[in-house]
Design a protein around this motif. Structure first.
Motif, PDB file in Angstrom:
ATOM      1  N   ALA A  25       1.719   1.313 -42.990  1.00  0.00           N
ATOM      2  CA  ALA A  25       0.554   0.800 -41.561  1.00  0.00           C
ATOM      3  C   ALA A  25      -0.953   0.686 -43.152  1.00  0.00           C
ATOM      4  N   LEU A  26      -0.908   0.944 -43.933  1.00  0.00           N
ATOM      5  CA  LEU A  26      -2.450   1.380 -44.807  1.00  0.00           C
ATOM      6  C   LEU A  26      -2.464  -0.622 -45.161  1.00  0.00           C
ATOM      7  N   VAL A  27      -0.645  -1.266 -45.588  1.00  0.00           N
ATOM      8  CA  VAL A  27      -1.657  -2.394 -45.660  1.00  0.00           C
ATOM      9  C   VAL A  27      -1.670  -3.460 -44.853  1.00  0.00           C
ATOM     10  N   LEU A  28      -0.842  -2.784 -43.588  1.00  0.00           N
ATOM     11  CA  LEU A  28      -1.475  -3.782 -42.308  1.00  0.00           C
ATOM     12  C   LEU A  28      -3.200  -3.291 -41.288  1.00  0.00           C
ATOM     13  N   ALA A  29      -3.230  -1.945 -41.444  1.00  0.00           N
ATOM     14  CA  ALA A  29      -4.729  -2.563 -41.020  1.00  0.00           C
ATOM     15  C   ALA A  29      -5.717  -2.488 -42.605  1.00  0.00           C
ATOM     16  N   LEU A  30      -5.299  -2.469 -43.506  1.00  0.00           N
ATOM     17  CA  LEU A  30      -6.111  -3.606 -44.549  1.00  0.00           C
ATOM     18  C   LEU A  30      -6.003  -4.997 -44.011  1.00  0.00           C
ATOM     19  N   LEU A  31      -4.651  -5.804 -44.371  1.00  0.00           N
ATOM     20  CA  LEU A  31      -5.209  -7.130 -43.607  1.00  0.00           C
ATOM     21  C   LEU A  31      -5.701  -7.602 -42.218  1.00  0.00           C
ATOM     22  N   PHE A  32      -5.768  -6.832 -41.462  1.00  0.00           N
ATOM     23  CA  PHE A  32      -5.821  -6.787 -40.030  1.00  0.00           C
ATOM     24  C   PHE A  32      -7.661  -6.077 -39.441  1.00  0.00           C
ATOM     25  N   VAL A  33      -7.321  -5.240 -39.683  1.00  0.00           N
ATOM     26  CA  VAL A  33      -8.456  -4.564 -38.988  1.00  0.00           C
ATOM     27  C   VAL A  33      -9.338  -5.239 -39.368  1.00  0.00           C
ATOM     28  N   PRO A  34     -10.263  -5.531 -38.912  1.00  0.00           N
ATOM     29  CA  PRO A  34     -11.868  -5.873 -39.884  1.00  0.00           C
ATOM     30  C   PRO A  34     -12.691  -4.922 -40.787  1.00  0.00           C
ATOM     31  N   LEU A  35     -13.203  -5.704 -41.445  1.00  0.00           N
ATOM     32  CA  LEU A  35     -14.538  -5.252 -42.660  1.00  0.00           C
ATOM     33  C   LEU A  35     -15.889  -5.542 -41.363  1.00  0.00           C
ATOM     34  N   ARG A  36     -16.352  -4.835 -40.669  1.00  0.00           N
ATOM     35  CA  ARG A  36     -18.041  -4.774 -39.701  1.00  0.00           C
ATOM     36  C   ARG A  36     -19.221  -4.394 -40.207  1.00  0.00           C
ATOM     37  N   TYR A  37     -19.854  -5.585 -40.310  1.00  0.00           N
ATOM     38  CA  TYR A  37     -21.601  -5.793 -41.039  1.00  0.00           C
ATOM     39  C   TYR A  37     -22.263  -5.702 -39.852  1.00  0.00           C
ATOM     40  N   ARG A  38     -23.947  -5.176 -40.274  1.00  0.00           N
ATOM     41  CA  ARG A  38     -24.764  -5.131 -40.264  1.00  0.00           C
ATOM     42  C   ARG A  38     -25.596  -4.919 -40.461  1.00  0.00           C
ATOM     43  N   ASP A 306     -31.946  -8.533 -36.132  1.00  0.00           N
ATOM     44  CA  ASP A 306     -30.414  -7.598 -35.622  1.00  0.00           C
ATOM     45  C   ASP A 306     -29.361  -8.400 -35.511  1.00  0.00           C
ATOM     46  N   ILE A 307     -28.277  -8.719 -36.346  1.00  0.00           N
ATOM     47  CA  ILE A 307     -27.136  -9.685 -36.830  1.00  0.00           C
ATOM     48  C   ILE A 307     -26.211  -8.068 -37.265  1.00  0.00           C
ATOM     49  N   ARG A 308     -24.769  -9.385 -36.531  1.00  0.00           N
ATOM     50  CA  ARG A 308     -23.465  -8.481 -36.766  1.00  0.00           C
ATOM     51  C   ARG A 308     -22.299  -9.339 -36.679  1.00  0.00           C
ATOM     52  N   GLY A 309     -21.276  -8.646 -37.607  1.00  0.00           N
ATOM     53  CA  GLY A 309     -20.408 -10.060 -38.383  1.00  0.00           C
ATOM     54  C   GLY A 309     -19.582  -9.415 -38.048  1.00  0.00           C
ATOM     55  N   ARG A 310     -18.418  -9.922 -39.177  1.00  0.00           N
ATOM     56  CA  ARG A 310     -17.153  -8.813 -39.335  1.00  0.00           C
ATOM     57  C   ARG A 310     -16.141 -10.060 -39.808  1.00  0.00           C
ATOM     58  N   ILE A 311     -15.385  -9.760 -41.234  1.00  0.00           N
ATOM     59  CA  ILE A 311     -14.625 -10.458 -42.106  1.00  0.00           C
ATOM     60  C   ILE A 311     -13.151  -9.940 -42.076  1.00  0.00           C
ATOM     61  N   ARG A 312     -11.464 -10.484 -41.746  1.00  0.00           N
ATOM     62  CA  ARG A 312     -10.323  -9.874 -41.402  1.00  0.00           C
ATOM     63  C   ARG A 312     -10.437 -10.545 -43.320  1.00  0.00           C
ATOM     64  N   LEU A 313      -9.646  -9.630 -43.629  1.00  0.00           N
ATOM     65  CA  LEU A 313      -8.153 -10.046 -44.789  1.00  0.00           C
ATOM     66  C   LEU A 313      -7.636 -11.045 -44.907  1.00  0.00           C
ATOM     67  N   ALA A 314      -7.128 -10.905 -43.681  1.00  0.00           N
ATOM     68  CA  ALA A 314      -5.871 -11.235 -42.917  1.00  0.00           C
ATOM     69  C   ALA A 314      -6.353 -13.023 -43.127  1.00  0.00           C
ATOM     70  N   SER A 315      -7.536 -12.987 -42.320  1.00  0.00           N
ATOM     71  CA  SER A 315      -8.126 -14.537 -42.650  1.00  0.00           C
ATOM     72  C   SER A 315      -8.170 -15.462 -43.893  1.00  0.00           C
ATOM     73  N   LEU A 316      -8.945 -14.958 -45.145  1.00  0.00           N
ATOM     74  CA  LEU A 316      -8.983 -14.877 -45.685  1.00  0.00           C
ATOM     75  C   LEU A 316      -7.869 -15.617 -47.214  1.00  0.00           C
TER      76      LEU A 316
END
Length: 338
Positions: A25-38, A306-316
């Motif tokens: 579950a942790l590995v899947l979360a790291l891969l597919f849960v995006p890192l959101r920035y603002r 004010d800008i927002r985005g996300r980065i997903r490790l699996a996509s990279l």
């Protein structure tokens, strides 16, 4: 006994399955849960800024704020603040103050001990001063005569040696000045020097011309290799693949949502109109995100963003794997590194 052993093995197997499920579950979360920035910023006389990064429904957050107090950073887990930069600064200042107070106390004690020893030594010298003075008066009178005699003898010897050295120098000078060079020898030496300089210049020109020819050959060879490299279909496919993956990477990393507005104006209205004329061709690029509000009657500059985005490790990782899968492209990247 066997029943108990089987129960223990069953419990151990269940625990191992639970641990594996948690790790998966942790590995899947790291891969597919995006890192959101603002990112937020505004300027109304004084600049202010905010940058925040969150992961897994704000389970882990990082914030950095810039204002009048400077940059303040925070790290939180489940809403609990684990680290804060201004608190660490306060703790460091308190530690420095305590250290300085301890050092001052130690220096005070050392200075006090040194003063006591010094005053004790001075009192002992005052007690034994008369006897020391009598011995000090008789000693110099006994040694002055011998010192003067030795000094006089040494000075006489030094005077003789210096006179001999001066005489030898004068004799050498007269011998050197007695044989002047003739005019013909000077002219011949000048002519030979001019010829040697001309030869040196010609040799330098020859070497520079050879170096220039070598550079032309190297440039010609490089142009041939570049043509061959561009004409190869595999290289063209590799370049297209790299450009396509880079474009996808930028599209994935760049902000998806955002809004900004800028209000600007100059004392001269014509300057404001010139700025708008310069920015108008680029409106299709920034029109959806940026709003410009020109002011023609005064000089002003303020804005908000004010800008927002996300980065997903699996996509990279998938984009990098597509490049790694092509062996020719990977070999090309290695050659470029070298």
């Amino acid at each position: 006994m066997v029943h108990i052993l089987l129960m223990i093995l069953k419990i151990i197997g269940i625990l191992l399955l639970i641990i594996l499920a948690i790790a998966l579950a942790l590995v899947l979360a790291l891969l597919f849960v995006p890192l959101r920035y603002r990112l937020k910023a505004d300027y109304h006389g004084t600049p202010r800024g905010y940058a925040g990064v969150s992961w897994l429904l704000h389970l882990l957050t990082y914030r950095a704020e810039y204002g009048e107090a400077g940059v303040v950073q925070k790290v939180k887990i489940c809403g609990i603040c684990l680290w804060r930069s201004d608190k660490s600064r306060e703790a460091a200042d308190e530690a420095v103050e305590t250290v300085l107070s301890d050092e001052e106390q130690a220096l005070y004690e050392e200075m006090r001990a040194d003063d006591e020893e010094r005053y004790g030594a001075l009192s002992a010298q005052e007690i034994g001063r008369p006897e020391d003075n009598t011995g000090a008066e008789t000693a110099p009178e006994f040694g002055t005569g011998t010192i003067q005699q030795t000094d006089d003898g040494d000075s006489g010897k030094c005077g003789k040696k210096s006179g001999e050295a001066r005489a030898s120098k004068d004799h050498f000078r007269t011998e050197a000045q007695g044989d002047p060079e003739p005019e013909t020898a000077s002219r011949a030496g000048l002519f030979s020097r001019v010829i040697s300089k001309i030869k040196g210049i010609l040799q330098k020109l020859r070497f520079s011309f050879r170096a220039f020819c070598d550079k032309l050959k190297s440039v010609r060879e490089m142009a041939c290799t570049v043509r061959e490299w561009i004409g190869d279909e595999k290289n063209k496919a590799s370049v297209r693949l790299l450009l396509r993956q880079a474009k996808r990477l930028l599209k994935h990393v760049l902000p998806r949502k955002g809004h900004a507005q800028v209000t600007f104006g100059f004392d001269d209205p014509s300057v404001t109109g010139q700025v708008l004329t310069f920015l108008s061709p680029f409106y299709p690029l920034y029109g959806r995100v940026l709003e410009l509000h020109p002011v023609f009657d005064r000089s002003v500059l303020c804005g908000e963003a004010d800008i927002r985005g996300r980065i997903r490790l699996a996509s990279l990782l998938w984009l990098c794997f597509a490049v790694y899968r092509d062996k020719h492209t990977w070999n090309l990247i290695r050659k470029l590194r070298r």
